[in-house]
Scaffold this motif. Structure first.
Motif, mmCIF file in Angstrom:
data_model
loop_
_atom_site.group_PDB
_atom_site.id
_atom_site.type_symbol
_atom_site.label_atom_id
_atom_site.label_comp_id
_atom_site.label_asym_id
_atom_site.label_seq_id
_atom_site.Cartn_x
_atom_site.Cartn_y
_atom_site.Cartn_z
ATOM 1 N N ALA A 1 -6.120 -5.066 -1.038
ATOM 2 C CA ALA A 1 -4.802 -5.725 -1.016
ATOM 3 C C ALA A 1 -4.351 -6.043 -2.445
ATOM 4 O O ALA A 1 -3.208 -5.790 -2.837
ATOM 5 N N MET A 2 -5.288 -6.572 -3.233
ATOM 6 C CA MET A 2 -4.984 -6.900 -4.635
ATOM 7 C C MET A 2 -4.667 -5.636 -5.433
ATOM 8 O O MET A 2 -3.741 -5.601 -6.249
ATOM 9 N N LEU A 3 -5.441 -4.595 -5.142
ATOM 10 C CA LEU A 3 -5.299 -3.331 -5.883
ATOM 11 C C LEU A 3 -3.930 -2.691 -5.643
ATOM 12 O O LEU A 3 -3.313 -2.157 -6.562
ATOM 13 N N TRP A 4 -3.462 -2.763 -4.394
ATOM 14 C CA TRP A 4 -2.139 -2.175 -4.102
ATOM 15 C C TRP A 4 -1.058 -2.930 -4.860
ATOM 16 O O TRP A 4 -0.126 -2.335 -5.401
ATOM 17 N N GLY A 5 -1.192 -4.241 -4.911
ATOM 18 C CA GLY A 5 -0.226 -5.029 -5.682
ATOM 19 C C GLY A 5 -0.284 -4.653 -7.156
ATOM 20 O O GLY A 5 0.751 -4.444 -7.804
ATOM 21 N N LEU A 6 -1.491 -4.534 -7.675
ATOM 22 C CA LEU A 6 -1.678 -4.158 -9.085
ATOM 23 C C LEU A 6 -1.022 -2.816 -9.369
ATOM 24 O O LEU A 6 -0.330 -2.645 -10.381
ATOM 25 N N ALA A 7 -1.216 -1.865 -8.473
ATOM 26 C CA ALA A 7 -0.667 -0.515 -8.680
ATOM 27 C C ALA A 7 0.852 -0.541 -8.718
ATOM 28 O O ALA A 7 1.481 0.169 -9.499
ATOM 29 N N VAL A 8 1.442 -1.378 -7.901
ATOM 30 C CA VAL A 8 2.903 -1.384 -7.797
ATOM 31 C C VAL A 8 3.544 -2.165 -8.946
ATOM 32 O O VAL A 8 4.570 -1.776 -9.477
ATOM 33 N N GLY A 9 2.906 -3.239 -9.371
ATOM 34 C CA GLY A 9 3.602 -4.069 -10.364
ATOM 35 C C GLY A 9 2.694 -4.801 -11.339
ATOM 36 O O GLY A 9 3.058 -5.877 -11.810
ATOM 37 N N GLY A 10 1.534 -4.253 -11.668
ATOM 38 C CA GLY A 10 0.669 -4.914 -12.644
ATOM 39 C C GLY A 10 0.376 -6.350 -12.231
ATOM 40 O O GLY A 10 0.145 -6.639 -11.051
ATOM 41 N N GLU A 11 0.418 -7.237 -13.224
ATOM 42 C CA GLU A 11 0.116 -8.658 -12.941
ATOM 43 C C GLU A 11 1.065 -9.233 -11.880
ATOM 44 O O GLU A 11 0.633 -9.959 -10.979
ATOM 45 N N GLU A 12 2.366 -8.883 -11.992
ATOM 46 C CA GLU A 12 3.337 -9.405 -11.013
ATOM 47 C C GLU A 12 2.992 -8.930 -9.602
ATOM 48 O O GLU A 12 3.087 -9.675 -8.629
ATOM 49 N N GLY A 13 2.619 -7.665 -9.511
ATOM 50 C CA GLY A 13 2.311 -7.088 -8.204
ATOM 51 C C GLY A 13 1.062 -7.710 -7.592
ATOM 52 O O GLY A 13 1.020 -8.014 -6.390
ATOM 53 N N ALA A 14 0.038 -7.912 -8.432
ATOM 54 C CA ALA A 14 -1.199 -8.534 -7.919
ATOM 55 C C ALA A 14 -0.892 -9.966 -7.490
ATOM 56 O O ALA A 14 -1.387 -10.443 -6.455
ATOM 57 N N THR A 15 -0.042 -10.639 -8.283
ATOM 58 C CA THR A 15 0.339 -12.018 -7.919
ATOM 59 C C THR A 15 1.065 -12.012 -6.571
ATOM 60 O O THR A 15 0.823 -12.862 -5.715
ATOM 61 N N LEU A 16 1.929 -11.005 -6.396
ATOM 62 C CA LEU A 16 2.650 -10.929 -5.115
ATOM 63 C C LEU A 16 1.674 -10.722 -3.945
ATOM 64 O O LEU A 16 1.822 -11.346 -2.880
ATOM 65 N N ALA A 17 0.697 -9.860 -4.142
ATOM 66 C CA ALA A 17 -0.287 -9.629 -3.067
ATOM 67 C C ALA A 17 -0.973 -10.950 -2.702
ATOM 68 O O ALA A 17 -1.103 -11.296 -1.516
ATOM 69 N N ALA B 1 -15.938 -2.695 -14.150
ATOM 70 C CA ALA B 1 -14.556 -2.969 -14.553
ATOM 71 C C ALA B 1 -14.143 -2.043 -15.693
ATOM 72 O O ALA B 1 -14.977 -1.581 -16.477
ATOM 73 N N SER B 2 -12.833 -1.810 -15.782
ATOM 74 C CA SER B 2 -12.304 -1.007 -16.899
ATOM 75 C C SER B 2 -12.175 -1.853 -18.153
ATOM 76 O O SER B 2 -12.190 -1.328 -19.263
ATOM 77 N N HIS C 1 -8.263 0.453 -13.716
ATOM 78 C CA HIS C 1 -7.275 1.242 -14.470
ATOM 79 C C HIS C 1 -6.709 2.361 -13.596
ATOM 80 O O HIS C 1 -5.655 2.906 -13.890
ATOM 81 N N MET C 2 -7.431 2.694 -12.520
ATOM 82 C CA MET C 2 -6.901 3.717 -11.603
ATOM 83 C C MET C 2 -5.592 3.245 -10.961
ATOM 84 O O MET C 2 -4.767 4.044 -10.545
ATOM 85 N N ALA C 3 -5.443 1.934 -10.841
ATOM 86 C CA ALA C 3 -4.220 1.396 -10.239
ATOM 87 C C ALA C 3 -3.170 1.077 -11.298
ATOM 88 O O ALA C 3 -1.974 1.271 -11.066
ATOM 89 N N HIS C 4 -3.618 0.585 -12.445
ATOM 90 C CA HIS C 4 -2.652 0.158 -13.485
ATOM 91 C C HIS C 4 -3.394 0.030 -14.813
ATOM 92 O O HIS C 4 -4.525 -0.459 -14.832
ATOM 93 N N PRO C 5 -2.745 0.411 -15.929
ATOM 94 C CA PRO C 5 -3.457 0.342 -17.219
ATOM 95 C C PRO C 5 -3.921 -1.071 -17.588
ATOM 96 O O PRO C 5 -4.913 -1.229 -18.310
ATOM 97 N N ASP C 6 -3.243 -2.099 -17.101
ATOM 98 C CA ASP C 6 -3.682 -3.468 -17.435
ATOM 99 C C ASP C 6 -4.922 -3.879 -16.633
ATOM 100 O O ASP C 6 -5.561 -4.890 -16.948
ATOM 101 N N ALA C 7 -5.195 -3.147 -15.593
ATOM 102 C CA ALA C 7 -6.435 -3.291 -14.814
ATOM 103 C C ALA C 7 -6.836 -4.761 -14.587
ATOM 104 O O ALA C 7 -5.999 -5.573 -14.191
ATOM 105 N N GLU D 1 0.832 -1.209 0.000
ATOM 106 C CA GLU D 1 0.000 0.000 0.000
ATOM 107 C C GLU D 1 0.872 1.267 0.000
ATOM 108 O O GLU D 1 0.580 2.230 -0.707
ATOM 109 N N LYS D 2 1.942 1.234 0.809
ATOM 110 C CA LYS D 2 2.812 2.433 0.860
ATOM 111 C C LYS D 2 3.388 2.740 -0.521
ATOM 112 O O LYS D 2 3.431 3.896 -0.951
ATOM 113 N N LEU D 3 3.816 1.700 -1.222
ATOM 114 C CA LEU D 3 4.359 1.908 -2.564
ATOM 115 C C LEU D 3 3.268 2.351 -3.534
ATOM 116 O O LEU D 3 3.480 3.226 -4.378
ATOM 117 N N ALA D 4 2.096 1.735 -3.401
ATOM 118 C CA ALA D 4 0.978 2.084 -4.299
ATOM 119 C C ALA D 4 0.610 3.554 -4.129
ATOM 120 O O ALA D 4 0.337 4.264 -5.106
#
Ligand code: HOC
Length: 369
Positions: A318-334, A111-112, A84-90, A12-15
């Protein structure tokens, strides 16, 4: 950026640094004084778990059945709109991440990305479609038909937004929900047919039309009855906070309910979901599957919800913060962080499968007995 991330708070802090401040506020914010938002967390933090030692936890199996489908864990991706507010790949990214992890995925009405694009990204994953009962049934039906055709396995009807809660951060930011015109529903063919000049209509007219059909303060239980007659998919009712409504959901044909206060976004006076879960579970018995969302940040939150009778939980921010930080990789990390915390949490509790959890692992029950 993902290196050094240890938990969801780190994400979240990074997002927060990455996202447009108005977008971050929209996603992070809650209704009114935001005490509802805080309560969701505080209620989890008050709960304590009692371990049963020497239970032999060499093998832990997180596999869970939801509405007859097997998913890799009792953690599902919540239907968060306009990603899309978090990442263009949404939602394409989060649907891919969910499939990589074997997690169930729920797509928002707002959804976007389109229903079909997301289905493609999610592949053979277990996916549900979140539905708002629009003031125009033809649009509602169009979404249902498209979801059915795209392999979604359940319709999750959100019932706690007769009007959108007043989120003061958004008021201060002069945030307009649909300002970007990116919600894919604006491209739904039936929705477009409602506009005077169909496809040629300016986006301003489309947004005005959307405002006319959502939110729909006229929605009532008989709309669920109608929905039951138009789809064979299981219906899940999301936004239930009391036994009476849970029983109504069953009477109107629901197969599941989500105990949810919409992540604290609709009122600052609703209780925390983890505090009402027990009453709802006791009222419905085995008649429907009960899920919970709002405030899940830790594997131990998941465990607490399951010990109180939830089949699975849904995670949104939680998923959204991951998405914002690293797209698919970030959401996977979350998802992975939560999965690991759940795995370890069960191990130290002396439990090898989510279905073994019950109230005997809750300190309050233990103390009473
Ligand atoms: C994204 C369109 O789930 C929220 C939404 C409810 C309002 C939908 C507005 O913001 O909590």
């Amino acid at each position: 950026d993902l290196q050094g991330v240890v938990n969801i708070d780190d994400l979240e802090k990074l997002a927060k640094k990455r996202m447009l401040p108005t977008y971050y506020d929209y996603c992070a914010g809650g209704a009114g004084d935001e005490s509802g938002l805080r309560k969701n967390r505080q209620a989890f933090e008050r709960k304590q778990l009692i371990p049963k030692v020497l239970s032999g936890v060499k093998k832990i199996d997180l596999t869970t059945q939801v509405l007859g489908s097997e998913v890799a864990s009792p953690i599902l991706a919540a239907p968060v709109g306009m990603q899309h507010m978090a990442h263009p790949d949404a939602e394409v990214a989060t649907a891919k991440a969910a499939n990589r992890m074997g997690f169930g995925f729920c797509l928002s009405t707002f959804a976007s990305k389109s229903i079909e694009e997301v289905a493609l990204a999610n592949g053979n994953g277990v996916r549900w479609f979140q539905l708002y009962l629009m003031a125009d049934r033809s649009v509602t039906l169009s979404l249902v038909r498209r979801a059915e055709a795209a392999g979604f396995r359940a319709i999750v009807v959100t019932v706690d937004v007769p009007r959108v809660g007043r989120r003061e951060r958004d008021v201060r930011n002069r945030f307009r929900r649909f300002e970007t015109g990116k919600a894919a529903i604006l491209r739904d063919p039936v929705f477009r047919s409602l506009l005077d000049h169909g496809d040629k209509e300016s986006s301003v007219a489309a947004l005005t039309k959307l405002d006319q059909i959502f939110p729909n303060p006229g929605a009532v239980w008989s709309d669920i009855e109608w929905l039951r007659t138009v789809t064979h998919l299981p219906i899940v009712i999301k936004g239930i906070m009391c036994p009476e409504d849970a029983l109504k959901a069953i009477a109107y044909g629901a197969s599941g309910i989500v105990v949810s206060n919409h992540g604290g976004r609709q009122s600052d006076r609703f209780p925390a979901t983890i505090d009402v879960l027990d009453h709802v579970v006791k009222a419905v018995g085995d008649e429907v599957e009960v899920y919970l969302d709002s405030g899940i940040r830790r594997g131990t939150d998941v465990i607490t919800a399951l010990a109180l009778g939830a089949r699975a939980v849904l995670v949104g921010r939680a998923m959204l913060w991951g998405l914002a930080v690293g797209g698919e990789e970030g959401a996977t990390l979350a998802f992975e962080l939560l999965r690991q915390e759940l795995f370890l949490g069960l191990s130290v509790l002396g439990v090898t499968t989510p279905s073994q959890l019950d109230s005997s692992f809750l300190f309050e029950t233990y103390r009473e007995e």
